[in-house]
Write an enzyme that holds these catalytic residues in place. Structure first.
Site, PDB file in Angstrom:
ATOM      1  N   LYS A  38      -2.961  28.337 -16.409  1.00  0.00           N
ATOM      2  CA  LYS A  38      -2.009  27.966 -17.465  1.00  0.00           C
ATOM      3  C   LYS A  38      -0.774  27.265 -16.887  1.00  0.00           C
ATOM      4  O   LYS A  38      -0.354  26.228 -17.390  1.00  0.00           O
ATOM      5  CB  LYS A  38      -1.590  29.204 -18.257  1.00  0.00           C
TER       6      LYS A  38
ATOM      7  N   ASP B 262       4.968  31.565 -18.355  1.00  0.00           N
ATOM      8  CA  ASP B 262       4.507  32.926 -18.076  1.00  0.00           C
ATOM      9  C   ASP B 262       4.787  33.902 -19.222  1.00  0.00           C
ATOM     10  O   ASP B 262       3.900  34.625 -19.642  1.00  0.00           O
ATOM     11  CB  ASP B 262       5.129  33.469 -16.783  1.00  0.00           C
TER      12      ASP B 262
ATOM     13  N   HIS C 114       2.254  36.526 -23.339  1.00  0.00           N
ATOM     14  CA  HIS C 114       1.920  35.955 -22.033  1.00  0.00           C
ATOM     15  C   HIS C 114       1.337  34.565 -22.241  1.00  0.00           C
ATOM     16  O   HIS C 114       0.299  34.409 -22.893  1.00  0.00           O
ATOM     17  CB  HIS C 114       0.904  36.852 -21.314  1.00  0.00           C
TER      18      HIS C 114
ATOM     19  N   ARG D  85     -18.022  22.704 -31.047  1.00  0.00           N
ATOM     20  CA  ARG D  85     -18.373  21.341 -30.670  1.00  0.00           C
ATOM     21  C   ARG D  85     -17.829  20.305 -31.644  1.00  0.00           C
ATOM     22  O   ARG D  85     -17.599  19.162 -31.277  1.00  0.00           O
ATOM     23  CB  ARG D  85     -19.907  21.200 -30.594  1.00  0.00           C
TER      24      ARG D  85
END
Length: 318
Positions: A160, A178, A139, A244
């Site tokens: 997405k 998808d 997916h 980070r």
């Protein structure tokens, strides 16, 4: 899921000639392995790989000529089994008479090519490996960003498809929306493509189904692409921990292939398309030997060293 391949489909893709048996091109091919029968012409059939394509080149046909006509008939008849998909004759060689009859009786087609045996095997193997590979449905979205295949994953509703559409508008190319059908081409290469029913289509909530090729042209789509990099979108929460400095070295293993992955928090106001585009370009820089994190570490160590030297000098002056 494994796709099936017929001899006819392979003939069209690998551009071979049908020398005999055009009526029987629907025979299935179940393996990408190609056999060059050598032991068989010596009479050894204990481990005969009947399910493979049987290729006869200069070596095999020359060896067969040295056999008696009776042995050639016997061995070539044994090679024609219900599981044998087809025979291939390379280098524009003539078909052995005994093989012609045996293949015709067993309803097995014979193909021909002007290529050498090595080149013919390479072309057939490359095509069959792609078609017969085990496929896994994932997916997500697969986008080609400046030559880098980026798989975008995340929970349903995280954005997405909308992000993928924005990347297409920025000049990148859609492979699948998808659902991505993924298979391992080899131990280091993953390839993704859209299911046939979803080719160059996208579903955008509030709009419905759109045809990317119709709206943005053929340059906006690709039939398949390697999966080089994974971007996982996560809904931002105050207590969530995200990288980070880019030094975690996260990855995901799919069908035995390890693919680098980064996780990006989704938050109102963030331009995900630009962030993913930058992540892809940063990944490309790293594959070319440039690491921004290492540059930061060097700069930080240099600053610490300079501050330490300055403090030491001040102490001596006092």
């Amino acid at each position: 899921m494994v796709e099936s391949v017929t001899v006819e489909q392979m003939v069209k893709k690998v551009r071979m000639k049908v020398l005999q048996g055009e009526k029987y091109l629907q025979r299935p091919i179940v393996t990408a392995d190609i056999s060059r029968p050598a032991l068989e012409f010596a009479g050894y059939f204990t481990k005969y790989p009947a399910e493979r394509i049987q290729l006869l080149g200069i070596t095999e046909t020359s060896f067969a000529k040295d056999l008696t006509a009776e042995h050639r008939r016997e061995y070539m008849t044994k090679m024609c089994t219900p599981r044998t998909p087809c025979f291939v004759i390379s280098t524009d060689l003539p078909i052995p008479v005994e093989l012609k009859k045996a293949a015709a009786d067993a309803h097995i087609p014979i193909l021909g090519t002007h290529q050498t045996s090595s080149r013919a095997i390479s072309n057939m193997t490359n095509y069959l490996t792609r078609r017969l590979a085990d496929r896994q449905s994932i997916h997500g979205e697969l986008i080609d960003i400046n030559g880098i295949g980026v798989l975008i994953t995340g929970d349903s509703g995280v954005g997405k498809s909308e992000t993928a559409l924005e990347l297409v508008r920025r000049g990148h190319r859609l492979v699948a929306d998808d659902r991505v059908e993924v298979y391992a081409l080899d131990e280091q290469t993953l390839v993704g493509q859209a299911p046939a029913i979803l080719n160059h289509l996208m579903e955008i909530r509030g709009i419905g189904i759109i045809d990317v090729m119709t709206l943005y042209g053929t340059a906006a789509i690709m039939p398949s692409d390697s999966i080089d990099f994974i971007v996982h979108l996560e809904t931002w929460t105050p207590d969530a921990q995200f990288d980070r400095l880019g030094d975690r070295g996260d990855h995901r293993e799919i069908q035995g292939v390890v693919v680098p992955q980064v996780s990006i928090p989704v938050k109102t106001g963030r331009n995900l398309a630009i962030i993913i585009e930058s992540a892809a370009m940063n990944f490309r820089a790293e594959t070319m030997g440039y690491d921004a994190t290492e540059t930061f570490d060097r700069n930080l160590n240099s600053l610490i060293r300079k501050n330490s030297e300055r403090d030491t000098k001040k102490k001596h002056e006092q």
